[in-house]
Enzyme design. Sequence first.
Site, mmCIF file in Angstrom:
data_model
loop_
_atom_site.group_PDB
_atom_site.id
_atom_site.type_symbol
_atom_site.label_atom_id
_atom_site.label_comp_id
_atom_site.label_asym_id
_atom_site.label_seq_id
_atom_site.Cartn_x
_atom_site.Cartn_y
_atom_site.Cartn_z
ATOM 1 C CD GLU A 153 91.463 2.110 -40.160
ATOM 2 O OE1 GLU A 153 91.578 1.698 -41.161
ATOM 3 O OE2 GLU A 153 92.112 2.817 -39.289
ATOM 4 C CE LYS A 174 86.360 10.192 -37.068
ATOM 5 N NZ LYS A 174 86.805 10.866 -35.884
ATOM 6 C CG ASP A 203 86.109 10.429 -29.166
ATOM 7 O OD1 ASP A 203 86.645 11.247 -29.805
ATOM 8 O OD2 ASP A 203 85.228 10.505 -28.331
ATOM 9 C CE1 TYR A 220 94.715 8.082 -37.919
ATOM 10 C CE2 TYR A 220 94.249 6.754 -35.914
ATOM 11 C CZ TYR A 220 94.242 8.053 -36.880
ATOM 12 O OH TYR A 220 94.241 9.297 -36.156
ATOM 13 C CE LYS A 260 81.949 11.310 -35.652
ATOM 14 N NZ LYS A 260 82.154 12.694 -35.716
ATOM 15 C CB CYS A 279 70.514 44.730 -33.943
ATOM 16 S SG CYS A 279 72.082 44.107 -32.970
ATOM 17 C CB CYS A 311 73.632 48.342 -32.700
ATOM 18 S SG CYS A 311 73.010 47.600 -34.060
ATOM 19 C CB CYS A 341 72.279 43.293 -36.925
ATOM 20 S SG CYS A 341 72.894 45.003 -36.714
ATOM 21 C CB CYS A 376 76.085 46.517 -34.973
ATOM 22 S SG CYS A 376 75.731 45.168 -33.869
#
Length: 759
Positions: free
Chosen positions: A132, A134, A136, A242, A330, A435, A438, A453, A459
């Site tokens: 069936e 789907k 949205d 459904y 999908k 990083c 930091c 990091c 940090c």
Amino acid sequence: MGGSAVGAEAKPVGDLTEAEARAELERLAGVLGAANVAYHTLDAPEISDAEYDALKQRNAGIEARFPALKREDSPSEQVGGALAEGFGKVRHAVRMLSLENGFSEEDIRDFDDRVRKYLGLAAKAELMFTAEPKIDGLSLSLRYEGGRLVQAATRGDGEVGENVTENARTIADIPREIPGAPEVLEVRGEVYMAHEDFAALNARQAEAGGKSFANPRNAAAGSLRQLDAEITRARPLKFFAYAWGELTEPLAETQMGAIGRLGSFGFVTNPLTRLCDGPDEMLATYREIEASRASLGYDIDGVVYKVDDLALQRRLGFRSTTPRWAIAHKFPAELAWTRLEAIDIQVGRTGALSPVARLLPVTVGGVVVSNATLHNEDYIAGRNARGEEIRGGKDIREGDWVQVYRAGDVIPKIADVDLSRRPEGAKPYVFPQTCPDCGSEAIREEGDAVRRCTGGLICPAQAVERLKHFVSRAAFDIEGLGAKQVEAFFNDEVLPIREPADIFTLAARDRSNPLQKLKNKEGWGETSAANLFRAIEEKRRIPLNRVIFALGIRHVGEVAAQDLARHYGTWEALTAAIDAARPAEARHGQAEAAVLAERQAAAEEGRRARVTETRTAVWEADPVLPAASVEAWNELIGIDGIGAVLAVSLVSAFHQEAERASIDRLVAELEIEPVVARGAVESPVAGKTLVFTGTLEKMTRAEAKARAEALGAKVAGSVSAKTDLLIAGPGAGSKATKAADLGVEVIDEDAWLALIGEA
Ligand code: IVH
């Protein structure tokens, strides 16, 4: 709607009587509340900024004239996003789940295979599925008692949703009464807006000077989640049924039959629903539905397949958040080309350096996209985790034209690069080795695709991200303390929140600091400050699983946190187990994780693993390892869903001194509610530890395990002193011997079925 909300014809403030003023303040609180939710929570304003300001001014004017009438929830005290309150909460009698996603033909054939394997069905045995569209939209659960609609709730987090009963009553497709319905009937389905209605609504919004909705889904969500049901009434929402939740009697024996029953109750069900005899017919239906997509008049984003036989659905049951008996196939993602303006690095709560593409905004499938994930440094360089080329080896550079794709709700990604449009002089991207936040060294461990990091708690980026995670919806979910507020508090000099424990000392620190009350800070007022302190107090008492999840330990997601909580029950038991497991983890955890990774890789590549089962032998021969530690470690990794990698991460996080001290400070502020094992209700195996061995003939091992767990039992992989019951089929070997040695009760499969009432 906009015009009447503002009340253009309203009496001047100076002419209002006290009673009128009170009524008007009440009305304004409602209208402004709804406008705030629409604007901040749904990003879909209902009224123009000018109208909003006029309403707020009117409210302030009345409050100035009648200070005594100022409401507890006065709109003048509200800070923007903190206001999503308004709907009551509803706990779903049966959880509202989501669906596993498939994207390819192979995924769908694989789904059919898995279902068969789980049920122990031969490849040729009949197995029917429904297919069936789907839809949205957004899912809604409708509860009927004695045939009357008594409650409507959004999905929320699946366990608790928002009470939108009044709003649902305004939707024409939703019957208010169903003669002859089962005593309790929960009908589930999708609220959506048809294309035509969406276009008309946006035209009306534009005329009224309001912001338009990005797509029909947002419009449907914005319209359903209105605090004022009259606004919902004016919106043309529709509903497809459904699925179902709690029922006092079954609807039918098959999915198709049940859909027919829902139709006979007066619900609209999708006319494209088909019965299929296997993957070939399912895929044919998929193509048929995909072909009609443009002419349906409403948005769909795929096709849902469900096992038709409801008895089989029951046997298949659920994983943590999705049923085993259904999958969403999908439609392919939407694509668009745009320019990559810059690559930024974000530091996550576990220190991961994540590259983010800043894009020239582009519309992809109706949504404006300006950021996309670039995954990690290899991905930018054109390689996968194994060092093999992707995109034909093309790297990604700032200034490049890139192809963006997004599928449903997932974060947009960069799929491809157009080398012919690469600007002259564009340089390969150099991934930072330190990083950006930091300055600590950022290192990449062997086998890890991600550079991290090493700053840990020092940090600031990690600390803030951890706090954001801590207050997030599935964790502490503190009303009024979202990502934005956490960031502000983190940087606050006077009333800082630098670690989770600080949240719970905030009110006391505020009180002991008479000059710097939170209410005097920008963005805060007396009411909002009081509301925040109340919201924090409410979360001092909190279930164990939420605490575990909130700590933000790498690999410990919501599901694992729930598994750990169910297994250990209390914080004390959990920490005792983790501490006991530490010596074993320290000596063998990494090796165990490596063995596991190799086994997984081998299974995925369909080859024999290069490692053999040496663990127990090595460990039992380890002279310095206390037996209790081995046992604690084995128990931990024996929990379904908890692997060695997660266990290493968990145990070592608790062992790091600074980290542990921070956890302890937090826990000292809390009252952690124990979590009862699943199915702690009545069941002869509830709370028991079971082991299955040998061949089972009436159900597959996976099914047996899932059934046992659904009945509140723990299923372990090996026999130990903690085992309560061994279920041994033919061919049971060393486990049966060990059970006999330990005096553990042993039963066969028939006795097992009798025990759980399936014989
Ligand atoms: S069945 C237990 N059928 O998709 C599973 N869901 O991605 C119940 N959805 O949360 C869901 N159309 O909101 C089902 N025909 C359909 C659907 C559908 C849309 C939504 C639903 C669900 C989400 C999962």
